[in-house]
Design a protein around this motif. Structure first.
Motif, short mmCIF file in Angstrom:
data_model
loop_
_atom_site.label_atom_id
_atom_site.label_comp_id
_atom_site.label_asym_id
_atom_site.label_seq_id
_atom_site.Cartn_x
_atom_site.Cartn_y
_atom_site.Cartn_z
N TYR A 44 11.04 12.91 30.16
CA TYR A 44 10.52 11.85 29.18
C TYR A 44 9.30 12.51 28.48
N PRO A 45 9.36 13.61 27.65
CA PRO A 45 8.10 14.14 27.10
C PRO A 45 7.57 13.32 26.17
N PRO A 46 6.36 13.00 26.16
CA PRO A 46 5.39 14.03 26.84
C PRO A 46 4.75 13.14 28.02
N SER A 121 4.92 0.24 24.42
CA SER A 121 5.39 0.65 23.17
C SER A 121 5.96 -0.51 22.40
N GLY A 122 5.47 -0.39 21.10
CA GLY A 122 5.73 -1.33 20.18
C GLY A 122 7.02 -0.72 19.37
N VAL A 123 7.32 -1.46 18.21
CA VAL A 123 8.52 -1.05 17.33
C VAL A 123 7.50 -0.37 16.03
N ASP A 190 7.34 3.10 18.62
CA ASP A 190 6.17 3.90 18.13
C ASP A 190 5.78 4.97 18.84
N VAL A 191 5.53 4.92 20.27
CA VAL A 191 4.87 6.03 20.88
C VAL A 191 5.60 6.97 20.71
N VAL A 192 7.06 7.16 20.75
CA VAL A 192 7.88 8.23 20.55
C VAL A 192 7.68 8.98 19.07
#
Lengths: 273, 275
Positions: A44-46, A121-123, A190-192
């Motif tokens: 699951y980078p990073p 993590s959001g959308v 959002d984080v990805v």
């Protein structure tokens, strides 16, 4: 054969007994052993990934290293996957789990999720700048790429776009469709999206726009449930609070993800007060 | 088939050359496609494959993993499965009805259960360490997975043993009895030695099947070649690497298993002539 089975059964029952709750103070145990065992992701980078030499690196392994440093012990990282991470913690195979786990009421019944949570993590939508999207309402009537089975798909379609989503199985396919102009934006965590935009120059004409219509899903690090209110759980709660207050998490996110997400900026500001 | 027929060569040179050529063509095409997609800014597919090959083959440093672990697990599971299967197979031909029935039940159960389900059972039922008289014996995931894979092997080896014993003409038993051999003596000294030759080809066949099934252990969180390939793919985040990476993994297994398959066919033919 019968005797063999009987022996095996005895072994299994005996093992089950000895694997039960036995440790009074896990924190003292960790210090005595001199090793902190932390379960992290490797796919699951990073947040948790392997480099070509095989070492486990990422934002969460660095957090684990900081815990070990504070305790003055060595760090051992154990790769976990979503299907075994809670079991490893229950069995005592790992002392601490920092493995991109969303915080849910069901999971809180099984493992000791430490408050405050360290991440969320959001959308968001990775949208073409030309489309001028500021929020979900701007998506009306537009083709939007998404992943099949995401929890927000239904809402997104019925409340906002008002038309079928361009849905894909995998992230790479959805991104390719976005680059090919088959949709105005790709809705995802959002984080990805922030990380991928920071990584590659091909997203120069695109912006990550938060869709605050959906509340962020917190990520929790966890200890064994019996330890949550003991010295070990309290220690981890203090460490997490300090990470937020001192800006350690902001710095780590900046280093690994590429830029800071609104939830973490907000949570860190609140912790400072 | 006649005794004079030529055994098939272990590796047909022409066949192998064609396969190698096809692989290279596929890789070159993938490489060109990737360069087109990225405008030549990223390291090529071959360079990336080469970068990850040591990790996929041998696992992370100071840890036992990768393809080497797949092979080790296959050896160990085969050894455990063969020993247990021999005992179970003798149980299947026992004169004592309760033993025969119990053996039959165990054999049928493990022969007809999905391997992955058995793996999950063993992984979840056994603890990660055993405390016997104050001594802590660790049970690492790969060891538990090995035991899980040895269960279906045990049942299938038992069937091979039973089949081989039954295939020996009854005349052998009768002559042994007339020479005052006990049942156990007959089995150990007369019947089983003749069985070995018949059992080897199907036994090797099961070994190849087992080896090819070892990537299943990646699902239960063991650091085998499959897990590490998936980790590498996750780290790279490049869709054009999916096929080349899995092809590389396939290639490792093929190179290992294909000679075994050819050798099995060879032995089958040889023994078929003599019997």
């Amino acid at each position: 054969m019968k005797r063999l089975i009987a022996t095996l059964l005895t072994c299994m029952v005996g093992a089950a007994i000895s694997a039960g709750p036995a440790l009074a103070d896990q924190m003292a145990d960790i210090k005595k052993k001199g090793v902190l065992v932390v379960g992290v992701k490797t796919d699951y980078p990073p947040w948790g990934t392997r480099d070509a030499s095989g070492a486990i690196v990422g934002m969460e392994p660095e957090m684990a290293a900081d815990v070990a440093k504070r305790l003055g012990v060595k760090l051992e990282l154990v790769p976990v996957v979503s299907s075994n991470r809670m079991q490893f913690l229950q069995q005592g195979q790992i002392d601490l789990m920092i493995a991109t786990m969303s915080d849910t009421p069901e999971r809180r019944k099984v493992v000791g999720i430490v408050d405050p949570v360290y991440y969320a993590s959001g959308v968001a939508i990775l949208a073409n700048k030309k489309a001028g999207i500021k929020n979900a309402a701007d998506l009306k009537g537009k083709p939007v790429c998404a992943l099949q089975g995401a929890f927000y798909n239904n809402d997104l379609q019925s409340k906002y776009t008002g038309r079928d989503l361009v849905a894909f199985k995998g992230v790479t396919e959805a991104q390719q469709a976005l680059l090919d102009g088959r949709c105005v934006g790709f809705v995802y965590d959002d984080v990805v999206l922030v990380w991928q935009k920071a990584q590659e120059s091909k997203w120069g004409d695109f912006d990550v726009v938060m869709l605050n219509e959906w509340a962020p899903v917190p990520w929790g690090l966890a200890v064994k449930i019996e330890e949550l209110n003991g010295p070990w759980g309290k220690f981890m709660a203090d460490v997490t609070a300090d990470w937020l207050k001192s800006g350690t998490l902001l710095a780590l996110e900046k280093k690994w993800v590429g830029s800071n997400t609104p939830w973490l900026v907000d949570a860190s500001a609140k912790a400072k007060k | 088939m006649t005794a004079g027929s030529v055994p098939a060569p272990l590796l047909t040179p022409r066949w192998l050359a064609t396969a190698a050529l096809l692989c290279c063509a596929a890789l070159a095409a993938g490489e060109a496609w990737a360069q087109l997609q990225t405008g030549g800014t990223r390291p090529g597919v071959l360079a990336t494959l080469w970068k990850w090959t040591p990790l996929v083959l041998f696992g992370p440093p100071r840890e036992f993993g990768g393809f080497a672990l797949n092979i080790a697990v296959s050896f160990l599971a085969m050894a455990i499965g063969t020993l247990a299967g021999l005992v179970l197979g003798l149980g299947l031909v026992s004169n004592f009805a309760p033993v025969r029935r119990l053996s039959w039940l165990v054999t049928q159960f493990f022969r007809n259960s999905p391997w992955l389900v058995l793996l999950f059972f063993v992984m979840l039922l056994t603890p990660f360490q055993l405390r016997v008289a104050g001594i802590v014996i660790p049970l690492p995931g790969w060891l538990k997975a090995t035991v899980g894979l040895s269960l279906p092997i045990m049942a299938n080896v038992a069937e091979i043993v039973r089949g081989a014993i039954n295939s020996i003409p009854t005349g052998q038993w009768e002559s042994a009895e007339s020479l005052a051999f006990s049942r156990l003596q007959t089995l150990w000294r007369i019947i089983l030695p003749q069985c070995v030759k018949r059992m080897i080809p199907p036994w090797m066949n099961w070994y190849a099947i087992l080896t090819m099934a070892t990537p299943l252990i990646s699902i239960v969180g063991v650091n085998d070649a499959m897990t590490l390939t998936q980790d590498a793919l996750a780290a790279e985040q490049r869709s054009e690497l999916l096929m080349p990476m899995y092809t590389l993994l396939l290639f490792f297994f093929f190179v290992y298993c294909y000679p075994i398959a050819r050798w099995t066919i060879h032995l089958e033919r040889r023994y078929a002539v003599r019997n």
